[in-house]
Every structure is written in structure tokens, then in C-alpha cells.
Design a protein around this motif. Structure first.
Motif, PDB file in Angstrom:
ATOM      1  N   SER A  97      82.113 -44.224  75.198  1.00  0.00           N
ATOM      2  CA  SER A  97      82.412 -42.797  75.326  1.00  0.00           C
ATOM      3  C   SER A  97      82.737 -42.163  73.978  1.00  0.00           C
ATOM      4  N   ASP A  98      82.614 -40.854  73.897  1.00  0.00           N
ATOM      5  CA  ASP A  98      82.974 -40.126  72.680  1.00  0.00           C
ATOM      6  C   ASP A  98      84.440 -40.338  72.332  1.00  0.00           C
ATOM      7  N   ALA A  99      85.297 -40.388  73.346  1.00  0.00           N
ATOM      8  CA  ALA A  99      86.736 -40.547  73.102  1.00  0.00           C
ATOM      9  C   ALA A  99      87.040 -41.873  72.416  1.00  0.00           C
ATOM     10  N   GLU A 100      86.263 -42.926  72.746  1.00  0.00           N
ATOM     11  CA  GLU A 100      86.509 -44.242  72.164  1.00  0.00           C
ATOM     12  C   GLU A 100      86.213 -44.303  70.671  1.00  0.00           C
ATOM     13  N   VAL A 101      85.379 -43.410  70.184  1.00  0.00           N
ATOM     14  CA  VAL A 101      84.995 -43.463  68.768  1.00  0.00           C
ATOM     15  C   VAL A 101      85.587 -42.313  67.961  1.00  0.00           C
ATOM     16  N   LYS A 102      86.441 -41.518  68.579  1.00  0.00           N
ATOM     17  CA  LYS A 102      86.978 -40.345  67.891  1.00  0.00           C
ATOM     18  C   LYS A 102      87.667 -40.703  66.582  1.00  0.00           C
ATOM     19  N   ASP A 103      88.567 -41.692  66.618  1.00  0.00           N
ATOM     20  CA  ASP A 103      89.312 -42.070  65.411  1.00  0.00           C
ATOM     21  C   ASP A 103      88.397 -42.707  64.365  1.00  0.00           C
ATOM     22  N   ILE A 104      87.432 -43.500  64.821  1.00  0.00           N
ATOM     23  CA  ILE A 104      86.487 -44.136  63.898  1.00  0.00           C
ATOM     24  C   ILE A 104      85.673 -43.076  63.175  1.00  0.00           C
ATOM     25  N   VAL A 105      85.198 -42.086  63.916  1.00  0.00           N
ATOM     26  CA  VAL A 105      84.409 -41.013  63.328  1.00  0.00           C
ATOM     27  C   VAL A 105      85.203 -40.289  62.244  1.00  0.00           C
ATOM     28  N   GLU A 106      86.454 -39.976  62.522  1.00  0.00           N
ATOM     29  CA  GLU A 106      87.283 -39.275  61.536  1.00  0.00           C
ATOM     30  C   GLU A 106      87.507 -40.126  60.292  1.00  0.00           C
ATOM     31  N   GLU A 107      87.704 -41.435  60.478  1.00  0.00           N
ATOM     32  CA  GLU A 107      87.890 -42.339  59.339  1.00  0.00           C
ATOM     33  C   GLU A 107      86.620 -42.418  58.502  1.00  0.00           C
ATOM     34  N   TRP A 108      85.485 -42.509  59.142  1.00  0.00           N
ATOM     35  CA  TRP A 108      84.211 -42.578  58.414  1.00  0.00           C
ATOM     36  C   TRP A 108      83.955 -41.288  57.638  1.00  0.00           C
ATOM     37  N   LYS A 109      84.297 -40.153  58.217  1.00  0.00           N
ATOM     38  CA  LYS A 109      84.101 -38.875  57.526  1.00  0.00           C
ATOM     39  C   LYS A 109      84.943 -38.805  56.258  1.00  0.00           C
ATOM     40  N   ARG A 110      86.149 -39.384  56.311  1.00  0.00           N
ATOM     41  CA  ARG A 110      87.019 -39.393  55.136  1.00  0.00           C
ATOM     42  C   ARG A 110      86.536 -40.376  54.074  1.00  0.00           C
ATOM     43  N   SER A 111      85.950 -41.513  54.508  1.00  0.00           N
ATOM     44  CA  SER A 111      85.668 -42.620  53.600  1.00  0.00           C
ATOM     45  C   SER A 111      84.248 -42.637  53.048  1.00  0.00           C
ATOM     46  N   PHE A 112      83.276 -42.110  53.784  1.00  0.00           N
ATOM     47  CA  PHE A 112      81.866 -42.233  53.409  1.00  0.00           C
ATOM     48  C   PHE A 112      81.245 -40.866  53.155  1.00  0.00           C
ATOM     49  N   ILE A 113      80.148 -40.863  52.407  1.00  0.00           N
ATOM     50  CA  ILE A 113      79.368 -39.654  52.191  1.00  0.00           C
ATOM     51  C   ILE A 113      78.069 -39.777  52.986  1.00  0.00           C
ATOM     52  N   PHE A 114      77.844 -38.876  53.916  1.00  0.00           N
ATOM     53  CA  PHE A 114      76.673 -38.922  54.779  1.00  0.00           C
ATOM     54  C   PHE A 114      75.573 -38.012  54.223  1.00  0.00           C
ATOM     55  N   LEU A 115      74.393 -38.574  54.043  1.00  0.00           N
ATOM     56  CA  LEU A 115      73.230 -37.841  53.564  1.00  0.00           C
ATOM     57  C   LEU A 115      72.124 -37.866  54.628  1.00  0.00           C
ATOM     58  N   ASP A 116      71.044 -37.193  54.369  1.00  0.00           N
ATOM     59  CA  ASP A 116      69.863 -37.212  55.247  1.00  0.00           C
ATOM     60  C   ASP A 116      70.194 -36.797  56.681  1.00  0.00           C
ATOM     61  N   ASN A 117      71.158 -35.906  56.827  1.00  0.00           N
ATOM     62  CA  ASN A 117      71.574 -35.400  58.149  1.00  0.00           C
ATOM     63  C   ASN A 117      72.142 -36.486  59.053  1.00  0.00           C
ATOM     64  N   ARG A 118      72.585 -37.588  58.481  1.00  0.00           N
ATOM     65  CA  ARG A 118      73.143 -38.672  59.304  1.00  0.00           C
ATOM     66  C   ARG A 118      74.480 -38.276  59.934  1.00  0.00           C
ATOM     67  N   ILE A 119      75.145 -37.297  59.362  1.00  0.00           N
ATOM     68  CA  ILE A 119      76.420 -36.848  59.916  1.00  0.00           C
ATOM     69  C   ILE A 119      76.245 -36.350  61.346  1.00  0.00           C
ATOM     70  N   ASN A 120      75.035 -35.877  61.666  1.00  0.00           N
ATOM     71  CA  ASN A 120      74.776 -35.362  63.011  1.00  0.00           C
ATOM     72  C   ASN A 120      74.764 -36.469  64.059  1.00  0.00           C
ATOM     73  N   MET A 121      74.585 -37.714  63.611  1.00  0.00           N
ATOM     74  CA  MET A 121      74.514 -38.849  64.533  1.00  0.00           C
ATOM     75  C   MET A 121      75.696 -39.794  64.361  1.00  0.00           C
ATOM     76  N   ILE A 122      76.745 -39.324  63.708  1.00  0.00           N
ATOM     77  CA  ILE A 122      77.847 -40.215  63.362  1.00  0.00           C
ATOM     78  C   ILE A 122      78.506 -40.837  64.599  1.00  0.00           C
ATOM     79  N   LYS A 123      78.628 -40.087  65.676  1.00  0.00           N
ATOM     80  CA  LYS A 123      79.219 -40.647  66.895  1.00  0.00           C
ATOM     81  C   LYS A 123      78.385 -41.811  67.421  1.00  0.00           C
TER      82      LYS A 123
END
Length: 317
Positions: A97-123
């Protein structure tokens, strides 16, 4: 003794016939003691491997020796292979579920740089990470590999998840390549550090070889390998607009060990090297130039489908 010399142990083999069949190692100094401990730690990891194998064996992209079966691996190493299908893997990803990955998504946004529109598929990529952990827990596995060449949708390639799991100490091998997965686990055990795997000389040039540089390239690189202040990027898979593969620059001049296992899983090769450069090669995202003593010899004599790489010199081990 306190100096790390096993002189009395060496003598004892001539005294007790009942020990004549025991394999023994005689350390001559503290460095030998530590080297032996590291080697035994690597062997212990091999013996305790419980591999979650996802997909067909042999895989769609890596040849396997007919001599290497799951039963043979159990007999030779004591390792266990648990095989499941790609459908179960995909269903597990889709069930997160989206709720299960909420914290992971926020951590990845802080730690990594997403290119090639990959941020749209981060969940979705976070769900792959969670699903693989779930499956390992379900089957009691401590390592894994995926026959990723058979995936019908590149959005399910596990490159980013594998990079992060290796960083956490879990051996993960690409493309259902069991010899390389075992080598990677061995290297992680010996070094007590993450390791990575890749193709040997797929993108090498004549100039590289002439300057004794070999090239390792693939799509998995744990954050541990990033040089100080270097960014960790998440890009698409082979510039195809799908999937998530990481890229970062390694520490130039760092001592490294390269190793590979034969397809029959009965022999190893190893070489010391130094990191010469890192490049984004697009096709297999991470390219590492490694300076060796003799690039021609390594290129001719290395065997196995992939090569394993880690920081540090562990040739003795």
C-alpha cells in the motif's frame, strides 16, 4: 601466542595422528590471524546462504553449468535455494500500500536526486524494496537474485532495491547469476562491507586496455561506494524511460579487490586494482575503470559471467 604465531600448533601435527585429516592453518603474526578470521567469515556466509531465487533457472540472460543444480549447491556448500516465480514477485509488489512506503519515499526524496522523471514513480520503486523484504521474510531467506531479463515490464527491475539491500548487508545478485551471487556473498563476508557486481569489459576501449584499465559496468551500486560529498542519482534503466537504476561516483585511487567464480562453481579468480574513474555509461548505468597490473591478463584469464568488486585488498583472504 600473544604475537599471533602458531609455532606449537605447527609442531603438533606431527604428534597426533588422529588429527592428520584435519585441515589446518598456521598463522605467523597478527595479520595472518585477522586474514584467517576474515576468510572463515566469508566461508561461514556461503554455508549459511538461503537464497530466494525469483524466476526461471537457468535464467534468461546468464548461462548455467548443467553441473550446478540446487541440490548440488546444498551438498557442496550447505546453502539452500528457494525458488518462486516472477508472477508472485509482481503480485507482492502490487499488494504493498501507499501508506506502507510513505516514510521510505520521504527518506529517498531527502537522500537521492531523481532524474529522467523517476520521481513520478518513486512510490512504485519503494514498493519493490518493501516487497522484496517481505518475500525474504516469508521464505526465511537472507539473500536473493531475480531473473530480471524475463520481466515483461521494466518498471519492476529491482536495481535500486538491490543497491539499498546490499548496503544493508543482504547479498543480492542480478540476472539469476548464482556463481556471482555466491562470490558477492563471499566478498561481503570477507570484507564486512557491501560489494557490487558487473560485466567485465563490455564498455572497455583499446586505450583503456593499453593503459591497464579494465571496466566493470552494471546497474547496481550501493550508496556505500559514493565518494565524499558525491550525489546519489536515480535514473531510468538503460535510458528506456522505465525502471530505476542508481548512479554515483566512486573514490578515485581507492584499493579494490575484483573476483569471479567459474560457471561450475568450483574455482575462483581474484585481482587487486585501484579505482581510476567512474562514468555514467547509460547502457548499464554505472561504469567503473579499474587500474590493474596487467589488463590483458585479467581480460584473458578472468572467468564467470560477471565480476564482483569491493573496496579494500583481500587477495590473501
Amino acid at each position: 601466542d600473544s604475537w599471533g604465531y602458531s609455532i606449537s600448533g605447527r609442531i603438533s601435527k606431527f604428534r597426533f595422528k588422529k588429527y592428520r585429516h584435519v585441515k589446518r592453518y598456521y598463522t605467523m603474526g597478527v595479520s595472518d590471524v585477522l586474514s584467517l578470521i576474515r576468510a572463515l567469515r566469508g566461508w561461514k556466509i556461503i554455508k549459511s546462504l538461503r537464497v530466494l531465487y525469483i524466476g526461471r533457472y537457468p535464467s534468461h540472460s546468464v548461462e548455467a553449468s548443467p553441473e550446478v543444480t540446487f541440490d548440488k549447491l546444498r551438498e557442496r556448500f550447505g546453502s539452500e535455494i528457494i525458488q518462486i516465480g516472477l508472477r508472485e514477485y509482481i503480485e507482492e509488489v502490487d499488494s504493498v500500500s501507499d501508506a506502507e512506503v510513505k516514510d521510505i519515499v520521504e527518506e529517498w526524496k531527502r537522500s537521492f536526486i531523481f532524474l529522467d522523471n523517476r520521481i513520478n514513480m518513486i512510490k512504485h520503486y519503494a514498493k519493490i524494496y518493501v516487497a522484496l523484504k517481505r518475500l525474504m521474510n516469508k521464505y526465511g531467506a537472507n539473500s536473493m537474485t531475480v531473473d530480471c531479463a524475463a520481466l515483461s515490464d521494466l518498471e519492476y527491475v529491482p536495481c535500486l532495491a538491490f543497491s539499498l539491500l546490499i548496503n544493508e548487508g543482504i547479498p543480492c545478485g542480478c540476472e539469476g547469476d548464482l556463481p556471482t551471487l555466491f562470490t558477492l556473498a563471499l566478498m561481503m563476508g570477507v570484507s564486512d562491507k557491501p560489494a557490487l557486481m558487473g560485466n567485465l569489459n563490455d564498455n572497455v576501449t583499446h586505450t583503456d586496455i593499453e593503459n591497464n584499465i579494465i571496466v566493470i559496468n552494471h546497474d547496481v551500486v550501493p550508496p556505500y561506494f559514493a565518494c565524499r560529498d558525491c550525489k546519489y542519482y536515480v535514473r531510468d534503466y538503460h535510458a528506456m524511460g522505465k525502471g530505476a537504476t542508481p548512479y554515483t561516483e566512486l573514490i578515485e585511487g581507492m584499493d579494490v579487490t575484483l573476483a569471479g567464480m567459474h560457471w561450475d562453481m568450483d574455482s575462483l579468480w581474484a585481482s587487486e586494482a585501484k579505482v581510476a574513474w567512474t562514468k555514467d555509461l547509460t547502457y548499464c548505468r554505472v561504469g567503473i575503470g579499474a587500474k590493474v597490473e596487467n589488463a590483458r591478463r585479467v581480460s584473458k584469464e578472468a572467468f564467470g559471467h560477471h565480476v564482483v568488486f569491493t573496496y579494500g585488498n583481500y587477495i590473501r583472504e
